[in-house]
Design a protein around this motif. Structure first.
Motif, PDB file in Angstrom:
ATOM      1  N   SER A  85      -4.293   7.729  -0.867  1.00  0.00           N
ATOM      2  CA  SER A  85      -4.513   6.571  -0.008  1.00  0.00           C
ATOM      3  C   SER A  85      -4.771   5.351  -0.876  1.00  0.00           C
ATOM      4  N   ASP A  86      -4.776   4.161  -0.244  1.00  0.00           N
ATOM      5  CA  ASP A  86      -5.057   2.948  -0.999  1.00  0.00           C
ATOM      6  C   ASP A  86      -6.539   2.841  -1.342  1.00  0.00           C
ATOM      7  N   HIS A  87      -7.419   3.402  -0.506  1.00  0.00           N
ATOM      8  CA  HIS A  87      -8.823   3.573  -0.869  1.00  0.00           C
ATOM      9  C   HIS A  87      -9.453   4.589   0.082  1.00  0.00           C
ATOM     10  N   ALA A  88     -10.589   5.156  -0.326  1.00  0.00           N
ATOM     11  CA  ALA A  88     -11.258   6.180   0.486  1.00  0.00           C
ATOM     12  C   ALA A  88     -12.161   5.504   1.502  1.00  0.00           C
ATOM     13  N   PRO A  89     -11.797   5.548   2.772  1.00  0.00           N
ATOM     14  CA  PRO A  89     -12.606   4.878   3.792  1.00  0.00           C
ATOM     15  C   PRO A  89     -13.862   5.671   4.130  1.00  0.00           C
ATOM     16  N   SER A  90     -14.828   4.989   4.736  1.00  0.00           N
ATOM     17  CA  SER A  90     -16.104   5.623   5.064  1.00  0.00           C
ATOM     18  C   SER A  90     -15.945   6.707   6.123  1.00  0.00           C
ATOM     19  N   ALA A  91     -14.838   6.680   6.880  1.00  0.00           N
ATOM     20  CA  ALA A  91     -14.661   7.629   7.983  1.00  0.00           C
ATOM     21  C   ALA A  91     -14.661   9.081   7.528  1.00  0.00           C
ATOM     22  N   GLU A 139       0.819  -1.206   0.000  1.00  0.00           N
ATOM     23  CA  GLU A 139       0.000   0.000   0.000  1.00  0.00           C
ATOM     24  C   GLU A 139       0.854   1.257   0.000  1.00  0.00           C
ATOM     25  N   LYS A 140       1.867   1.306   0.857  1.00  0.00           N
ATOM     26  CA  LYS A 140       2.713   2.496   0.937  1.00  0.00           C
ATOM     27  C   LYS A 140       3.458   2.726  -0.368  1.00  0.00           C
ATOM     28  N   GLN A 141       3.871   1.642  -1.011  1.00  0.00           N
ATOM     29  CA  GLN A 141       4.590   1.785  -2.262  1.00  0.00           C
ATOM     30  C   GLN A 141       3.692   2.350  -3.353  1.00  0.00           C
ATOM     31  N   SER A 187      -5.383   2.574   7.112  1.00  0.00           N
ATOM     32  CA  SER A 187      -5.324   2.325   8.558  1.00  0.00           C
ATOM     33  C   SER A 187      -5.288   3.622   9.365  1.00  0.00           C
ATOM     34  N   LYS A 188      -4.930   4.742   8.722  1.00  0.00           N
ATOM     35  CA  LYS A 188      -4.825   6.014   9.438  1.00  0.00           C
ATOM     36  C   LYS A 188      -6.183   6.673   9.660  1.00  0.00           C
ATOM     37  N   PHE A 189      -7.196   6.294   8.886  1.00  0.00           N
ATOM     38  CA  PHE A 189      -8.504   6.925   9.000  1.00  0.00           C
ATOM     39  C   PHE A 189      -9.257   6.351  10.193  1.00  0.00           C
ATOM     40  N   GLY A 190      -9.666   7.255  11.096  1.00  0.00           N
ATOM     41  CA  GLY A 190     -10.334   6.822  12.310  1.00  0.00           C
ATOM     42  C   GLY A 190      -9.381   6.428  13.424  1.00  0.00           C
ATOM     43  N   ARG A 191      -8.079   6.508  13.190  1.00  0.00           N
ATOM     44  CA  ARG A 191      -7.087   6.163  14.215  1.00  0.00           C
ATOM     45  C   ARG A 191      -6.928   7.329  15.188  1.00  0.00           C
ATOM     46  N   ILE A 197       8.000   7.508  -0.255  1.00  0.00           N
ATOM     47  CA  ILE A 197       7.876   8.539  -1.289  1.00  0.00           C
ATOM     48  C   ILE A 197       9.257   8.987  -1.751  1.00  0.00           C
ATOM     49  N   ALA A 198      10.168   9.166  -0.811  1.00  0.00           N
ATOM     50  CA  ALA A 198      11.533   9.585  -1.157  1.00  0.00           C
ATOM     51  C   ALA A 198      12.176   8.595  -2.124  1.00  0.00           C
ATOM     52  N   ARG A 199      11.996   7.304  -1.866  1.00  0.00           N
ATOM     53  CA  ARG A 199      12.554   6.295  -2.778  1.00  0.00           C
ATOM     54  C   ARG A 199      11.942   6.420  -4.166  1.00  0.00           C
TER      55      ARG A 199
END
Length: 222
Positions: free
Chosen positions: A153-159, A1-3, A132-136, A30-32
């Motif tokens: 993001s990898d997908h738009a969460p409902s949060a 996901e991060k890649q 994983s960051k949404f709602g954390r 991102i730097a890589r």
């Protein structure tokens, strides 16, 4: 996901751009991905990012001074003051959490202060946040998500959907109100003209009402 996120952001960065990059494993990815670009100027408070990008001969890398954390992040007032010397094209930032109300959250107050300086001094802000960051939850508020120009993001969460829906609805209401007010002013001007009992001052007022009505109607049009 991060890649995937990193590659998507790197594709938006033109050659010879100036960048801020903050602390985080996502921003290191991102730097890589940026190693394929040419002639970038990078200002960072991330030791790992600085070490990675300084290896490319046509990149200019500036590292903020301050307190060095065990994860390679540089924080503190010296880092904030350093960042504030610059105005760059893009800020590439990560975050620890995004609340349901759209607040950007982190755990370290000193890190947040540096990130705020980074956002304040960039023309465009790109936020990298996997789902994983949404709602954390995190305890320090950086600011609202409206500070960011694009979220990757990898997908738009409902949060975050209620926030997006509210923002869109508010803009629609503003357009409707502007259009309705414009029509009302136009009707008042027409009624005043039909009476044919006004002097120069009233004629000028009617003209102003017509002009204001046209402007408001144009603003209210979708």
């Amino acid at each position: 996901e991060k890649q995937r996120i990193a590659e998507a952001i790197a594709a938006q960065i033109p050659d010879h751009a100036s960048l801020f990059i903050n602390i985080g494993t996502t921003t290191e990815a991102i730097a890589r991905a940026l190693l394929n670009q040419s002639g970038l100027k990078i200002i960072t408070n991330n030791l790992h990012v600085a070490a990675l990008l300084s290896a490319k001969a046509d990149f200019e890398v500036l590292l903020a001074g301050g307190t060095v954390r065990s994860d390679g992040g540089v924080v503190g007032q010296a880092a904030v003051d350093f960042i504030r010397q610059f105005k760059v094209d893009y800020a590439l930032v990560g975050i620890s959490g995004i609340d349901e109300d759209g607040s950007l959250l982190d755990f370290d107050n000193q890190e947040v202060r540096v990130s705020q300086a980074i956002i304040d001094n960039a023309r465009q802000v790109f936020l990298a946040a996997d789902s994983s960051k949404f709602g954390r939850n995190a305890v320090v508020r950086l600011g609202p998500i409206s500070l960011v120009d694009k979220v990757f993001s990898d997908h738009a969460p409902s949060a975050i959907r209620p926030f997006e829906t509210y923002k869109a609805s508010r803009e629609q209401v503003h357009r409707m109100l502007a259009g309705s007010l414009g029509v009302l002013l136009l009707l008042l001007a027409v009624l005043a003209a039909r009476k044919r009992r006004y002097g120069i001052a009233q004629a000028a007022l009617a003209s102003l009402l017509v002009a204001a009505a046209i402007l408001l109607y144009m603003r209210g049009a979708p």
